[in-house]
Structures are given as C-alpha cells and as structure tokens.
Design a protein around this motif. Structure first.
Motif, PDB file in Angstrom:
ATOM      1  N   PRO A 222       1.365  -1.403   0.240  1.00  0.00           N
ATOM      2  CA  PRO A 222      -0.623   0.116   0.472  1.00  0.00           C
ATOM      3  C   PRO A 222       0.507   1.231  -0.145  1.00  0.00           C
ATOM      4  O   PRO A 222       1.936   1.593   0.492  1.00  0.00           O
ATOM      5  CB  PRO A 222      -1.164  -0.447   1.379  1.00  0.00           C
ATOM      6  N   GLY A 223       0.482   2.299  -0.637  1.00  0.00           N
ATOM      7  CA  GLY A 223       1.734   3.704  -0.895  1.00  0.00           C
ATOM      8  C   GLY A 223       2.174   3.275  -2.359  1.00  0.00           C
ATOM      9  O   GLY A 223       2.875   4.297  -2.776  1.00  0.00           O
ATOM     10  N   ALA A 224       2.270   2.157  -2.780  1.00  0.00           N
ATOM     11  CA  ALA A 224       3.354   2.037  -3.964  1.00  0.00           C
ATOM     12  C   ALA A 224       2.294   2.955  -5.218  1.00  0.00           C
ATOM     13  O   ALA A 224       0.772   2.445  -5.297  1.00  0.00           O
ATOM     14  CB  ALA A 224       3.370   1.058  -4.937  1.00  0.00           C
ATOM     15  N   GLU A 225       3.122   3.704  -5.812  1.00  0.00           N
ATOM     16  CA  GLU A 225       2.277   4.261  -7.356  1.00  0.00           C
ATOM     17  C   GLU A 225       1.590   3.468  -8.091  1.00  0.00           C
ATOM     18  O   GLU A 225       1.094   4.423  -8.866  1.00  0.00           O
ATOM     19  CB  GLU A 225       3.724   5.588  -7.787  1.00  0.00           C
ATOM     20  N   LYS A 226       2.511   2.527  -8.239  1.00  0.00           N
ATOM     21  CA  LYS A 226       1.875   1.791  -9.147  1.00  0.00           C
ATOM     22  C   LYS A 226       1.906   0.013  -9.140  1.00  0.00           C
ATOM     23  O   LYS A 226       2.797  -0.053  -8.059  1.00  0.00           O
ATOM     24  CB  LYS A 226       2.821   1.679 -10.698  1.00  0.00           C
ATOM     25  N   ARG A 227       0.588  -0.671  -8.589  1.00  0.00           N
ATOM     26  CA  ARG A 227       0.895  -1.971  -8.356  1.00  0.00           C
ATOM     27  C   ARG A 227       0.825  -2.606  -9.612  1.00  0.00           C
ATOM     28  O   ARG A 227       1.023  -3.021 -10.295  1.00  0.00           O
ATOM     29  CB  ARG A 227      -0.934  -1.647  -8.187  1.00  0.00           C
ATOM     30  N   THR A 228       1.938  -3.628  -8.308  1.00  0.00           N
ATOM     31  CA  THR A 228       2.198  -5.342  -9.973  1.00  0.00           C
ATOM     32  C   THR A 228       1.739  -6.129  -9.274  1.00  0.00           C
ATOM     33  O   THR A 228       2.095  -6.753  -7.217  1.00  0.00           O
ATOM     34  CB  THR A 228       3.908  -4.481  -9.420  1.00  0.00           C
ATOM     35  N   TYR A 229       1.481  -7.339  -9.278  1.00  0.00           N
ATOM     36  CA  TYR A 229       0.984  -8.769  -9.503  1.00  0.00           C
ATOM     37  C   TYR A 229       1.948  -9.385  -9.954  1.00  0.00           C
ATOM     38  O   TYR A 229       2.000  -8.871 -11.011  1.00  0.00           O
ATOM     39  CB  TYR A 229       0.022  -8.946  -9.465  1.00  0.00           C
ATOM     40  N   HIS A 230       2.139  -9.955  -9.614  1.00  0.00           N
ATOM     41  CA  HIS A 230       3.115 -11.588  -9.518  1.00  0.00           C
ATOM     42  C   HIS A 230       1.364 -13.108  -9.956  1.00  0.00           C
ATOM     43  O   HIS A 230       1.131 -12.952  -8.878  1.00  0.00           O
ATOM     44  CB  HIS A 230       3.957 -11.895  -8.703  1.00  0.00           C
ATOM     45  N   PHE A 231       1.734 -13.834 -10.763  1.00  0.00           N
ATOM     46  CA  PHE A 231       1.671 -15.019 -11.042  1.00  0.00           C
ATOM     47  C   PHE A 231       2.168 -15.788 -11.039  1.00  0.00           C
ATOM     48  O   PHE A 231       3.556 -15.886 -12.332  1.00  0.00           O
ATOM     49  CB  PHE A 231       0.096 -14.595 -12.785  1.00  0.00           C
ATOM     50  N   ASP A 232       1.706 -17.185 -11.061  1.00  0.00           N
ATOM     51  CA  ASP A 232       2.583 -18.353 -11.475  1.00  0.00           C
ATOM     52  C   ASP A 232       1.063 -19.269 -12.009  1.00  0.00           C
ATOM     53  O   ASP A 232      -0.144 -19.200 -11.224  1.00  0.00           O
ATOM     54  CB  ASP A 232       2.783 -19.043 -10.481  1.00  0.00           C
TER      55      ASP A 232
END
Length: 624
Positions: A222-232
């Motif tokens: 929370p607070g990051a300017e951009k959201r990044t997700y990881h996927f397997d």
C-alpha cells in the motif's frame, strides 16, 4: 598493478563455489558495491541527510496546436513536417473568411462530452473535405438451418450463451451467396468465458491455451505509485509444439478480453437488447483479417455471438478515435447539433480540433457513445471501423525449465510473470486500467478473494500462448560471460530468471550483476529476497524517492568500472529493460558517458561504440 586495481575489490566467485563471493586477492573485475564515485564508500563518517530532491514541477503551458506553434517559433512549413501533415496548423488562429456564414453550435449537456475538452468556437455552416462514409465490411445475418456446402479446414466455432451449444463455421475466399446456410451443429468449441473463440488464433501452430492460475499475489505494498502483481501459471497441459519451448528471458502472449462492464456499456449505449447479446449470429466479412488476428486477408463467414466479438476481437479503449469512427457516429446521429459537431471533426475546417482531440488522453468507445447519445450505429457497422484487439506480451520472471510444483499428487510445470497495472484518466471512474494489465488485476483480485472465502484451488485462468516475438532478452541469453542487468519497475522481472539460471552455475568467468531502479524500497521493490542465494552480492537497489534519492542511470555512471569491464569482456553482455521514456533514454545516455570517460571517446564515437556492441549482441535493450 595500478592504484585503481588495489582500491577496487571484485565480486568474482571462487572456482570452487556456485555463487559470487568476495575474492581473497584483488581482481581486475570491478565491484558492484564500490567505485571511485560511489556515494556509499566504506569507512566514511555519516553525513547529515540532505533534503530530498524534488521532481521537476510541470505547468500547463499549451492547450492547443496554436499554443505549440507560438511556443516553438517554427514556421508553418517546418511544423507540418513533424506533425500529421493535415494542415491544421495553417487553420489555427486565422481570421474568418469573408462570404462564409458561421454559427456557434449548441454542445451536448453531459459529463462525457465535457470530458472530451473540445475547444470548438464558431464553425462554418458549410464544411469541406469531409471524409466519405467508410465501407462496411462486417455484416450480421440470422443463422440458417441447413448446410449448402462443406466447411473448409480452417473452420472456427463460438459458443452460445448456454455454454454447450455448438456451431460450425465457414471461411470463404469470396462473399457467400444468399443461399449459403449453416446446419445444426456438431462441433464442440471452447468456453469463451475463460478464453477467446477458437478463430482468435495468434498464428499457427500457436493456439490460445487457458492457463490456470496456481498462485497470485501483489508484489507492491500500500502506498506504491503503481501496483504490480505476480502470477504462477500452470502450463502442465500446454499443447506440444515442435521445436518451441519457453525460454529464460522469453515472453508469453496473452489474449486479454475487454472489461465486461465496458462491453455492456457499449451494448447499452447502442440499445442492443439483452437477449441478442449472447444469441448465435452468422458473421460475414467481405475482406480483411478481422475477427482473427493474423489470418489471411480474405472474406470470412462464421457463427459466433455479438458478445464474443465485442469482448475478444475489437479494441474499445486503447486507440485514439479515428475519422472513420467519428464519421460513422455522425452518419447515425439523430440530433442535428451532434451530427454537425461530429461532421466538423471529420472535415478540413475541424482539422485543428481533431488533432487536439486525437493527441490528448485516449478516449474509450463507451465515452464517445455517452458524449453523443443520439448516435446509435448498428453494431456490425461499428465493428467495421474499430481497431482489432491485439494480444499483449509479458516477459517471464523465472527460469521456466526449473519451476515445478507438486499438487494433488502430480507435478505441475509453472511459468511466472509480473504485471504492473497501467492506469489512465477516466471520465466516470476517475481512473481506468489498461486492457491487459486490468484483466490481470481483475483475475488476481478474484483469485485472492476466493482464497479468503476458503476455496483451496480457485479456478481462474489466463488465456495465453507461447510468445511469437523474437524477444531479444531470450535470444541473447548465453551461459558464459559476465552480465550486467539494468532495469526499473517491472522491467526487472525478466532478469530474475537470468539470475536464477546464472547462480546455479556461477564461476569466475560466469558472473551476473543487477542494478534495480525503484521509487521506494518500502513499497515497490518487487521480488526482494527472491533472486536466490547471495542476492545482496549481485543486486544493488537504487531508490529515486528515498535514501540517496537518485535514478538508476546515475548509478550506471557511478559503476563505470563495472560497465566498462563487462562491455569489453569476452562474451560480456549488458541488458536494459524498462520504460523507454525516462529510464531507457537516461541509461542510454549514461552508457555513452561511460564510454566517453573510460574509453577517451568523443560523444559520436561513444554512440557508435554502443551501436557496434548492439550489432555484436553485447548490448541488448528491451524498452517500451
């Protein structure tokens, strides 16, 4: 041995080890953590932390093409050479012509129209050079009941709304005769709720495969300017393809659908009845590749649904509006003022307004239809002028040959990707996500919500295929020679697989270093602690919003010894991955500065040096 050789230790692994370690004796290889110009030298007294550097502020100084012309000071001829060439610059700020009647058109009173920010004053009552109505190439017809000729080998099928209806498909080289019909169906197709219809084939032999999400998690905090997700993604059942496999540093293609809510917004604006949206329909095209992606340019005939076409085949938000699209809206606008406004954008007199309109923030199709609510063109006419929905490509963030997981007594092969959510302003929701990244985020949120409800193996899918692009990162990966990996944001993701592979076989001639640019390590350092053993010895994090407050290109200059050593080593390679704006351009200039300093080269010679390294496959930049 020079003083530089004595001062600079190396992170060269001992021949008996499998990971980089500090050598007992000095080496000519530079250190990632120490340079003559580094700001964190050993044995220095702590200094008071300087005020955090602020980003350069921006101020709106131009709102139209006329402003740009005034600011640049270029002549009209010079400016036209660098723009669309439509002559809009010549019409801006000009005096009204005598003998021509002008009027001020009432504008639609709705939020969607106001969000377009059209700067329209008095307009001529007679418009010139208005583009012709574009050719209709897409037609909808009822599904016939009898079959008059056989179906060719490249037939494709799309399901109806009930999920188990079947349909045969005809693909013809010429427009079919009125007597053409399609029989009762016996061919089973795919589930279009999780992957596109089978006719949306990227390129033989690549077919779209619905890869089940094994795990999903948010990498940023929370607070990051951009959201990044990881996927397997589970690819255990991916169809066999001769001579093609997933590669370290390679990519997968993803056929992401349009957001279902936006699709329904289009249907609602066009007043398409709900019972028609999922009803099978015979689609006939007269030319082109659509609704396929890379198929032959020919006429087609197939059975599908309106929802499938609008969900999987046409882009409704990524492209700026075109004149053919605006011309179609003008043709079917019932309100005379809306018709005139749309016609203006398609005319010579409205060229300047159109240029401002087109070069501003991307405008989605639902936004346009809401802005001009009296325009409700038939869906098949509209589909004739929309851009095709193209696949998105995402780099692998793991070594695909080493990633396996045992579940339910079976071994599953996985590929991993990291996706940063792209957002842009939206007139109604404040922000809207990109088609690809938004789809990934919705799948991740759905997967995580299902897990919170107690579901052990939620069923969420990513429609993917083996990447067709000759990814330079994968093509230039070699098992020998030192490597420097420079990335920022999600651009660092493909390097994780490089490091995993290298650290398994690291030796004195087989080293890897990473320069990772981020904003703030507390919220957006992705894959921290997940690079393998001795991560701190091979990776350096550069923060632009915290600590030293600098950018990765500045660290490239500080690590000039390391850069020059790798660039001139046998099989040495320097990789750059990330956004071309800012980071990519900055790193390129930093590398030129390094060559000028360490090689005593002039700037033009230094640029040529890196061009030669690119040709030799020793400098590889993958930016977007």
């Amino acid at each position: 041995m020079t003083s530089t050789d004595i001062k600079i230790p190396a992170l060269i692994a001992r021949s008996t080890g499998c990971a980089p370690e500090e050598p007992r004796t000095p080496s000519i290889a530079p250190s990632l953590t120490y340079s003559d110009e580094s700001e964190d030298q050993d044995e220095q007294l702590p200094l008071p932390e300087p005020p955090r550097r602020r980003r350069a502020s921006t101020r709106l100084i131009a709102q139209s093409s006329a402003d740009i012309q005034r600011i640049t000071g270029e002549s009209t001829a010079e400016l036209i050479q660098r723009c669309c060439g439509g002559g809009c610059c010549m019409k801006l700020g000009g005096k009204k012509k005598e003998g021509i009647e002008y009027e001020r058109l009432p504008q639609p009173d709705n939020d969607a129209f106001r969000s377009l920010a059209l700067r329209i004053g008095e307009t001529p009552t007679i418009l010139t050079k208005t583009i012709d109505m574009p050719e209709q190439t897409v037609y909808f017809e009822p599904v016939p009941r009898v079959l008059s000729r056989s179906s060719p080998a490249d037939s494709a099928v799309s399901l109806g709304a009930d999920g188990d209806a079947d349909a045969t498909v005809l693909a013809a080289a010429a427009p079919p005769s009125p007597q053409t019909a399609v029989s009762a169906v016996k061919v089973k197709d795919v589930d279009t709720t999780i992957q596109p219809p089978s006719f949306v084939q990227p390129h033989p032999p690549h077919h779209v495969f619905a890869a089940r999400i094994d795990t999903a998690r948010e990498l940023t905090r929370p607070g990051a300017e951009k959201r990044t997700y990881h996927f397997d993604l589970d690819i255990s059942s991916y169809p066999e393809e001769d001579g093609v496999d997933f590669k370290v540093g390679g990519a997968i293609g993803v056929t992401a659908p349009n957001d279902a809510s936006l699709v329904d917004d289009v249907f609602d604006a066009l007043l398409v009845p709900r019972f028609l949206r999922d009803k099978p329909v015979l689609l006939r095209t007269t030319k082109g590749r659509w609704p396929t992606v890379w198929g032959e340019d020919q006429a087609r005939e197939l059975v599908t649904t309106r929802r499938d076409l609008l969900t999987w085949c046409s882009d409704i938000q990524s492209y700026p509006p075109t004149k053919p699209l605006l011309r179609v809206l003008a043709e079917f606008a019932e309100d005379e003022n809306e018709k005139k406004l749309l016609a203006l954008l398609c005319s010579a007199e409205g060229q300047g307004v159109f240029c401002d309109f087109r070069t501003g923030p991307h405008i989605s199709l639902p936004q346009l239809l809401q802005a001009f609510p009296s325009s409700r063109p038939p869906l098949d006419v509209l589909l004739s002028v929309l851009q095709p929905l193209m696949p998105r490509f995402y780099s692998l963030s793991n070594d695909p040959h080493e990633s396996f997981k045992t579940r339910d007594g079976k071994v599953h092969r996985l590929v991993e990707v990291a996706v940063t959510v792209h957002e842009t302003a939206d007139w109604r929701r404040g922000q809207r996500t990109g088609i690809g990244s938004g789809f990934f985020e919705r799948q991740a949120q759905g997967f995580l919500a299902a897990q919170r409800r107690g579901e052990k193996n939620p069923e969420f899918y990513i429609p993917m295929f083996k990447g067709l692009m000759a990814n330079p990162l994968a093509r230039q990966f070699v098992s020998d020679g030192p490597m420097l990996l420079i990335g920022a944001g999600v651009g660092i993701a493909p390097f994780r697989g490089f490091v995993q592979r290298r650290l398994k076989t690291a030796n004195c001639a087989n080293k890897v270093w990473v320069l990772q640019g981020i904003r703030d390590s507390l919220v957006d350092e992705i894959y921290s602690g997940e690079w393998g053993v001795h991560e701190d010895e091979v990776k350096r994090v550069i923060q632009s919003r915290r600590g030293e407050s600098r950018y990765v290109q500045e660290e490239v200059r500080n690590q000039a010894d390391l850069v020059w050593y790798i660039a001139n080593a046998v099989d040495g390679r320097i990789f750059v991955c990330g956004s071309s704006k800012g980071m990519g351009e900055g790193v390129e200039e930093a590398l030129v500065d390094v060559a000028m300093k360490k090689g005593n080269l002039e700037r033009d010679e230094a640029r040529r040096y890196w061009e030669l390294k690119t040709e030799a496959g020793q400098y590889i930049a993958e930016t977007w």
